[in-house]
Design an enzyme around this catalytic site. Structure first.
Site, mmCIF file in Angstrom:
data_model
loop_
_atom_site.group_PDB
_atom_site.id
_atom_site.type_symbol
_atom_site.label_atom_id
_atom_site.label_comp_id
_atom_site.label_asym_id
_atom_site.label_seq_id
_atom_site.Cartn_x
_atom_site.Cartn_y
_atom_site.Cartn_z
ATOM 1 N N GLU A 120 0.915 -1.416 0.245
ATOM 2 C CA GLU A 120 0.003 -0.022 0.127
ATOM 3 C C GLU A 120 0.661 1.230 -0.149
ATOM 4 O OE1 GLU A 120 -3.144 -0.091 2.460
ATOM 5 O OE2 GLU A 120 -3.572 1.533 1.817
ATOM 6 N N ARG A 121 0.663 2.159 -0.880
ATOM 7 C CA ARG A 121 1.247 3.050 -0.902
ATOM 8 C C ARG A 121 2.982 2.904 -1.723
ATOM 9 N NH1 ARG A 121 -3.447 5.623 -2.191
ATOM 10 N NH2 ARG A 121 -4.651 5.542 -0.571
ATOM 11 N N LYS A 243 -3.818 -0.544 14.191
ATOM 12 C CA LYS A 243 -4.483 0.377 13.294
ATOM 13 C C LYS A 243 -5.737 0.151 13.774
ATOM 14 C CE LYS A 243 -5.879 2.776 9.239
ATOM 15 N NZ LYS A 243 -5.486 2.556 7.278
ATOM 16 N N GLU A 247 -10.146 4.281 9.186
ATOM 17 C CA GLU A 247 -10.890 4.094 7.889
ATOM 18 C C GLU A 247 -11.158 2.164 7.092
ATOM 19 O OE1 GLU A 247 -6.334 4.920 6.028
ATOM 20 O OE2 GLU A 247 -7.782 6.616 5.337
ATOM 21 N N LYS A 317 1.294 10.106 13.267
ATOM 22 C CA LYS A 317 1.621 11.017 11.608
ATOM 23 C C LYS A 317 1.870 12.515 12.064
ATOM 24 C CE LYS A 317 -0.928 8.243 8.833
ATOM 25 N NZ LYS A 317 -1.390 8.236 7.051
ATOM 26 N N ASP A 322 -2.978 13.804 7.031
ATOM 27 C CA ASP A 322 -2.477 12.677 6.715
ATOM 28 C C ASP A 322 -1.030 12.847 5.282
ATOM 29 O OD1 ASP A 322 -2.404 10.248 5.658
ATOM 30 O OD2 ASP A 322 -3.958 10.337 4.547
ATOM 31 N N GLU A 344 5.319 9.386 13.418
ATOM 32 C CA GLU A 344 4.966 8.305 12.401
ATOM 33 C C GLU A 344 5.599 9.005 10.993
ATOM 34 O OE1 GLU A 344 2.156 5.784 12.170
ATOM 35 O OE2 GLU A 344 1.474 6.826 9.782
ATOM 36 N N GLU A 350 4.019 9.465 -0.928
ATOM 37 C CA GLU A 350 2.381 9.577 -1.464
ATOM 38 C C GLU A 350 1.739 10.113 -1.798
ATOM 39 O OE1 GLU A 350 -0.215 7.531 1.818
ATOM 40 O OE2 GLU A 350 -2.036 8.079 -0.086
HETATM 41 C C1 GCV Z 1 -1.918 1.870 5.155
HETATM 42 C C2 GCV Z 1 -3.874 7.281 4.843
HETATM 43 C C3 GCV Z 1 -3.369 6.210 3.210
HETATM 44 C C4 GCV Z 1 -3.727 4.686 2.922
HETATM 45 C C5 GCV Z 1 -3.441 4.386 4.651
HETATM 46 C C6 GCV Z 1 -3.771 5.365 5.667
HETATM 47 C C7 GCV Z 1 -2.714 5.266 6.995
HETATM 48 O O1 GCV Z 1 -5.161 7.328 4.446
HETATM 49 O O2 GCV Z 1 -4.263 6.923 2.023
HETATM 50 O O3 GCV Z 1 -3.452 4.951 2.388
HETATM 51 O O4 GCV Z 1 -3.663 3.329 5.039
HETATM 52 O O5 GCV Z 1 -3.509 6.678 5.682
HETATM 53 O O6 GCV Z 1 -2.135 6.004 7.473
HETATM 54 O O7 GCV Z 1 -3.304 3.978 7.685
#
Ligand code: GCV
Length: 626
Positions: A120-121, A243, A247, A317, A322, A344, A350
């Site tokens: 992912e990313r 997590k 989401e 983060k 984001d 983080e 990304e």
């Molecule tokens: C791993 C953003 C990214 C997602 C990522 C998410 C996260 O939304 O686009 O790809 O998922 O952050 O950090 O959990």
């Protein structure tokens, strides 16, 4: 998959240089094999025997030294154990001397790698760890993981989370634990611990329980047994990254439990073995309908402060949204006083041109540490940019971001410029060219290019505090008019810029969403007041009239245009700098980087065109002439 350097001669240069595929990263030492090294048989000894240019080196154990620290005096390295000696050996090869100890104990890469091999990313090929075709760690993969371990060790990284935070429950099944055990065995000699991301609903998916409620005794027992199983295989296993309720991921909120209740249940399971839980604060959506997205982490976590076990760390983060090209720091760092916190950072780009743009990220991280002082954190995590591509990171210059993350994790007080200089020297410096007097000018220009690259990216994408105006889902390229009624509003670019005929920007001051009130002073007042808000955050915190006078006397609309122009001009200049550097760079890396820079310029121009057309459509012809 094998990374072999090709050796060809180049006609572009009077001096023949070795063609490179970038696989050797910054570890391009000459194999001199001349030093006599005394001390214990260990990685430090092997590296110095192979690569140290002096005649003699001594490795000395001094158990009174702190963990991981080293002292280099002449060619003698002293450290508590073999890991410290190893860090010292890499430092000696870099030309360092004196005493050094890491700032943080936790210096961890987070891989967002899925078990099907995708990332992912990820923009540098498939996962180096997971391959659905092969359920074992074969020789080729072992060698690759060893190279990965060596690269990380050379910059001081000492932990790695092997799978995506959007975690598959399968990660905790016995066959995968077996693979993790094998990976851990390769990483261990390099001082790197393994951690796993876990899916909070694993007891249901794997254990066939009816619930994942953290207060249910069967759930508690399931996690305890799972932790025991893991630690039996991997006694130095680091712990879990989670997590939860974010989401669409499951979490304690599904059972009306708090984050602290969820985290503590896992913390108790790993505690007997010395494990930790890194619990992420990246949450938005479900529980906060209508609340400004950047406020939601604080709203959701602040009541949990002081309620976490001592082996739970809150991982947040750097910014409240984001990983945008520029964000103010995340106010969660101001609001949790009794909870240990980790930051983080995102190494994979990304939102910063992915592996197609040359963007050196350390200045952004340095900026963050200017607000959130390193002493407020107990560790650091970086979302990795590593994949199976020959050069590991997709773009040769994206390697600098991996390198810089490690160096800052060791010492966040290092300057981004110092790190870039070091990286350039190690990655592109060619000792045979040292005599050439033009080289120092070229080096200076390359350094300058790296140092300007992040601000250039902000300018051609989202200047003056604009944010999240990316194309949906893949986050590459501009889509300021993005709005899809069936999507959550927080995914739509129009939610973030709020452009209208009067102006542009998100009012987060006390007259708007009051997000500024989540900050400590002096930032709370500074950001809240339009007249004192730094221009780089202007449209993040305020809805500003198009005719507003900026500090340089231009209107907001004129200033926006200047910033977009400046960003594009910068990339044009990067292309010139790269052209000048051509005689000094091997053919392959020069060409691959040049192609990407051309693409970057095209993309930067697209950003300028699309954004100025779009925002310009709100600016009346009367206003635009003012
Ligand atoms: C791993 C953003 C990214 C997602 C990522 C998410 C996260 O939304 O686009 O790809 O998922 O952050 O950090 O959990």
């Amino acid at each position: 998959m094998k990374r072999i350097a090709l050796f060809v001669t180049t006609l572009a240069c009077a001096i023949c240089v070795m063609a490179e595929d970038g696989s050797r990263l910054w570890l391009r030492y000459e194999r001199v094999q001349k030093a006599e090294v005394t001390g214990p048989e260990c990685i430090a000894k092997e590296e110095l025997r192979n690569y140290y240019a002096g005649e003699k080196a001594n490795l000395v154990i001094d158990t009174s030294m702190p963990e991981d620290a080293y002292n280099i005096s002449g060619s003698t390295i002293t450290a508590k154990n073999e890991i410290g000696l190893m860090y010292g050996a890499y430092a000696l090869l870099r030309g360092e001397s004196g005493y050094s100890a890491p700032y943080w104990k936790l210096r961890i890469l987070n891989h967002w790698d899925n078990l099907d091999g995708s990332i992912e990313r990820g923009y540098a090929g498939k996962s180096i760890f997971w391959d659905p075709e092969k359920n074992e760690i074969g020789k080729e993969k072992r060698d690759l993981i060893k190279e990965y371990a060596r690269a990380n060790a050379s910059i001081g990284i000492n932990g790695t989370v092997l799978n995506n935070v959007n975690a598959s429950p399968k990660m905790l099944s016995a066959p995968y634990i077996q693979q993790v055990k094998e990976i851990a065995a390769i990483l261990r000699p390099y001082g790197i611990k393994v951690y796993l991301s876990v899916n909070f609903a694993s007891p249901m998916a794997l254990g066939k329980l009816k619930t994942a409620d953290p207060l249910d005794k069967n759930v508690v027992a399931w996690w305890k047994a799972k932790a025991k199983e893991i630690y039996q295989q991997i006694p130095d296993f680091g712990g879990f990254l989670v997590k939860a309720n974010s989401e669409g991921q499951p979490g304690p909120g599904d059972y009306h439990r708090t984050h602290a209740q969820g985290a503590n249940m896992l913390a108790d399971a790993v505690k007997p073995y010395g494990g930790i839980i890194m619990w992420r604060s990246f949450v938005y959506g479900a529980n906060h309908k209508g609340e400004d997205r950047v406020k939601q982490a604080v709203s959701e976590f602040v009541n949990d402060d002081g309620k976490f076990r001592d082996n739970v760390i809150l991982q947040s983060k750097n910014g409240p949204l984001d990983f945008q090209p520029r964000e103010p720091y995340a106010p969660i760092f101001d609001n949790m006083h009794k909870t240990p916190q980790m930051a983080e950072l995102q190494i994979t780009q990304e939102y910063l041109g992915q592996s197609r743009h040359l963007v050196y990220l350390a200045p952004m991280w340095e900026e963050f540490f200017g607000f959130v002082r390193p002493q407020r954190l107990i560790g650091i995590a970086g979302v990795a940019n590593i994949g199976l591509d020959k050069n590991w990171c997709g773009h040769h210059f994206s390697q600098a971001n991996w390198y810089a993350f490690g160096r800052l994790a060791w010492n966040p007080l290092l300057s981004s410029e110092q790190i870039a200089r070091e990286w350039l020297e190690e990655t592109f410096g060619d000792k045979r060219l040292k005599e050439d007097s033009r080289l120092s000018t070229i080096n200076h220009q390359l350094l300058d290019m790296m140092m300007r690259s992040r601000e250039a990216c902000v300018d051609y994408m989202m200047p003056l505090g604009l944010h999240h105006i990316f194309k949906f889902d893949h986050h590459y390229g501009p889509e300021p008019d993005g709005f899809i009624a069936s999507y959550p509003l927080e995914w739509c670019p129009v939610y973030y810029h709020k452009a209208d005929s009067l102006g542009v920007g998100f009012n987060r001051s006390h007259t708007g969403t009051d997000a500024t009130s989540q900050y400590n002073e002096p930032y709370r007042s500074l950001y809240d007041d339009l007249s004192t808000c730094p221009e780089q955050y202007l449209l993040w915190f305020h809805h500003v009239p198009w005719t507003y006078r900026m500090k340089d006397g231009s209107t907001l609309w004129e200033s926006l245009q200047k910033h977009y122009d400046h960003g594009v001009n910068e990339v044009e200049d990067f292309l010139r700098i790269w052209q000048n550097a051509k005689p000094y760079i091997d053919e392959q890396r020069w060409k691959e980087t040049d192609e990407r820079l051309h693409h970057q310029l095209e993309n930067a121009r697209e950003w300028r065109k699309v954004c100025l057309n779009y925002f310009g459509s709100f600016v009346s012809s009367h206003t635009s002439k003012e």
